[in-house]
Scaffold this motif. Structure first.
Motif, short mmCIF file in Angstrom:
data_model
loop_
_atom_site.label_atom_id
_atom_site.label_comp_id
_atom_site.label_asym_id
_atom_site.label_seq_id
_atom_site.Cartn_x
_atom_site.Cartn_y
_atom_site.Cartn_z
N LEU A 227 21.01 71.25 50.88
CA LEU A 227 19.92 70.31 50.66
C LEU A 227 18.56 70.98 50.91
CD1 LEU A 227 21.48 67.17 52.35
CD2 LEU A 227 20.76 67.31 49.96
N GLY A 228 18.50 71.88 51.90
CA GLY A 228 17.25 72.58 52.17
C GLY A 228 16.83 73.46 51.01
N ILE A 229 17.78 74.15 50.41
CA ILE A 229 17.48 75.00 49.25
C ILE A 229 16.94 74.14 48.10
CG2 ILE A 229 18.51 76.45 47.46
CD1 ILE A 229 18.17 77.92 50.05
N VAL A 230 17.60 73.02 47.83
CA VAL A 230 17.15 72.15 46.75
C VAL A 230 15.77 71.58 47.07
CG1 VAL A 230 17.67 70.07 45.43
CG2 VAL A 230 19.52 71.61 46.09
N TYR A 231 15.56 71.22 48.32
CA TYR A 231 14.24 70.70 48.72
C TYR A 231 13.13 71.70 48.45
CZ TYR A 231 10.33 70.40 51.96
OH TYR A 231 9.07 70.44 52.51
N ILE A 303 22.02 80.99 67.61
CA ILE A 303 22.05 79.95 66.57
C ILE A 303 21.54 78.63 67.13
CG2 ILE A 303 23.59 78.58 65.10
CD1 ILE A 303 25.33 81.18 64.91
N TRP A 304 22.00 78.29 68.34
CA TRP A 304 21.57 77.04 68.97
C TRP A 304 20.06 77.04 69.17
CZ3 TRP A 304 19.02 75.50 73.34
CH2 TRP A 304 19.13 74.14 73.68
N VAL A 305 19.50 78.16 69.63
CA VAL A 305 18.06 78.25 69.87
C VAL A 305 17.27 78.08 68.57
CG1 VAL A 305 16.19 79.81 70.55
CG2 VAL A 305 18.25 79.64 71.96
N ILE A 306 17.75 78.71 67.49
CA ILE A 306 17.03 78.61 66.22
C ILE A 306 17.04 77.17 65.70
CG2 ILE A 306 17.04 79.32 63.80
CD1 ILE A 306 18.07 82.04 64.71
N TYR A 307 18.19 76.51 65.76
CA TYR A 307 18.24 75.12 65.30
C TYR A 307 17.44 74.21 66.23
CZ TYR A 307 21.35 75.52 61.32
OH TYR A 307 21.87 75.81 60.07
N TRP A 319 3.08 70.68 61.92
CA TRP A 319 4.04 71.58 61.29
C TRP A 319 4.45 71.03 59.94
CZ3 TRP A 319 7.04 76.05 61.69
CH2 TRP A 319 6.71 76.89 62.76
N GLU A 320 4.23 71.81 58.90
CA GLU A 320 4.64 71.39 57.56
C GLU A 320 6.17 71.39 57.47
OE1 GLU A 320 3.96 72.67 52.88
OE2 GLU A 320 3.31 73.98 54.51
N PRO A 321 6.78 70.34 56.91
CA PRO A 321 8.25 70.30 56.79
C PRO A 321 8.83 71.51 56.10
CG PRO A 321 7.32 68.14 56.31
CD PRO A 321 6.16 69.08 56.46
N ARG A 322 8.09 72.08 55.14
CA ARG A 322 8.61 73.24 54.44
C ARG A 322 8.79 74.44 55.38
NH1 ARG A 322 5.64 74.96 49.08
NH2 ARG A 322 3.87 74.70 50.49
N LYS A 323 7.83 74.65 56.28
CA LYS A 323 7.95 75.75 57.24
C LYS A 323 9.11 75.51 58.19
CE LYS A 323 3.03 76.99 57.17
NZ LYS A 323 1.79 77.11 57.99
N ALA A 324 9.27 74.27 58.61
CA ALA A 324 10.40 73.95 59.49
C ALA A 324 11.73 74.19 58.79
CB ALA A 324 10.29 72.50 59.96
N TRP A 326 12.42 76.42 56.60
CA TRP A 326 12.72 77.85 56.60
C TRP A 326 13.39 78.28 57.91
CZ3 TRP A 326 13.24 80.81 52.61
CH2 TRP A 326 12.50 80.59 51.45
N ILE A 327 13.03 77.64 59.01
CA ILE A 327 13.67 77.95 60.29
C ILE A 327 15.14 77.54 60.24
CG2 ILE A 327 13.68 77.46 62.76
CD1 ILE A 327 10.69 77.00 62.62
N ALA A 328 15.41 76.35 59.66
CA ALA A 328 16.81 75.89 59.54
C ALA A 328 17.62 76.84 58.66
CB ALA A 328 16.84 74.47 58.96
N LEU A 329 17.02 77.32 57.58
CA LEU A 329 17.73 78.26 56.71
C LEU A 329 18.02 79.57 57.46
CD1 LEU A 329 15.91 77.82 53.26
CD2 LEU A 329 17.87 76.58 54.20
#
Length: 356
Positions: A227-231, A303-307, A319-324, A326-329
């Motif tokens: 979903l993040g990629i499609v977003y 992984i836990w810290v990044i999420y 924080w722009e949702p798009r930048k956030a 990228w962190i999830a990806l």
């Protein structure tokens, strides 16, 4: 390779506790699932191709017609035609990006229905493969990289199959079935391990608890990643201007896609938190220590810290949702590295890939 995997004929002595017949059926179901998912992927691609231009044109026409009807209603009611109400009409109603949804063409509906049906079949086959493997070895079938990869792919397929029709996620099928197919291919041709009993350290009820939740977490994170990629693709398209000829114009708005991805990543983060805690408890019972700085432990925590950073960024004003996103990806990429590179090349207490 094919014959050896299919018949489960090892180069060493066969474990007498393993049913080679059931293992052979499990492998056959897995190969069949790959063939079926390949067909499903092609059908989902055909669906997106059929969904694009025709539906966009119909959306634009429907939007213009709706705008004209609304304008006539405002004029008839004595409302001014140059105020905020008319601006709202120009922007469209009912969706975050101002587009009026239109029904897909008959060809797109047919390809979507067929693709989902084929996906259900592929999901049933991969689940059957997991079950047969478990019955063949009389234990939870995720004791090595091969079994974990297949079980993870099955989890993703089950989650998508359960929600696709209700949420009208046919457009997401290509981005889910593709990774599932790739995972199964890697499992069979790179990670395949002969069926055998578990090593003593894994013979614990915590294998069921810890690894099962980890599989579910990765399955949910995979949906969030797709979903993040499609977003991101949709967001870029919106910023460039809504042109014709792409299926992206027919998808939900970027804002809606981002909220949905955030919800799935949140569930995955909660499950991963439980995975981390359960792993520490199991480590204490197995090695008399909750934490030993083992490579797998360290990467699970990374992984836990990044999420967690993604969740914090998503909830932080400014924080722009798009930048956030990228962190999830980046977090999901670390999940993949943890499963592949760390398992294959890092030595430690968790060296149970079955390939060493």
């Amino acid at each position: 390779m094919f014959a050896e995997v299919l018949t489960a004929t090892p180069a060493v002595d066969v474990d007498p506790t393993v049913s080679t017949t059931l293992v052979g059926y499990s492998n056959l179901a897995l190969y069949s699932a790959m063939a079926v998912f390949t067909i499903a992927m092609l059908l989902f691609a055909a669906h997106l191709a059929a969904l694009g231009p025709e539906r966009v044109e119909r959306s634009a026409a429907g939007s213009r017609g709706s705008t004209r009807r609304r304008s006539r209603e405002l004029v008839g009611a004595g409302a001014p035609t140059d105020g905020p109400s008319q601006d709202a009409v120009r922007a469209g109603e009912g969706d975050d990006d101002g587009m009026v949804a239109a029904e897909p063409s008959p060809r797109a509906r047919k390809s979507a229905g067929t693709a989902l049906t084929v996906t259900y079949l592929g999901t049933a086959l991969v689940v059957a493969s997991v079950v047969l493997r478990g019955v063949a070895v009389m234990r939870p079938p995720w004791g090595n990289m091969f079994e974990f990869a297949v079980a993870g792919a099955a989890a993703v397929a089950v989650v998508y199959s359960a929600l696709a029709k209700r949420n009208k996620w046919e457009w997401l099928g290509l981005f889910v079935v593709g990774p599932v197919l790739l995972t199964l291919g890697l499992a069979l041709f790179a990670f395949y391990t002969e069926a055998a009993e578990l090593v003593p350290a894994l013979r614990s009820v915590w294998l069921v608890i810890h690894v099962t939740v980890a599989i579910l977490a990765i399955g949910v994170m995979t949906i969030g990643f797709s979903l993040g990629i499609v977003y991101l693709a949709k967001k870029r398209r919106e910023e460039k201007g809504m042109g014709k000829g792409s299926f992206l114009e027919t998808l939900p708005s970027a804002a809606r896609l981002e909220r949905t991805a955030y919800g799935w990543n949140m569930v995955g983060f909660i499950l991963w938190t439980f995975t981390l805690i359960a792993g520490a408890i199991w480590a204490q019972k197995a090695w008399s220590t909750y934490w030993s700085w083992d490579p797998k432990e360290v990467w699970t925590f990374v992984i836990w810290v990044i999420y967690a950073a993604y969740m914090h960024a998503r909830a932080t004003a400014g924080w722009e949702p798009r930048k956030a996103t990228w962190i999830a990806l980046a977090g999901y990429v670390c999940v993949l590295l943890n499963f592949t590179v760390v398992n294959l090349y890092a030595s430690g207490l968790h060296s149970y890939s079955g390939l060493k």
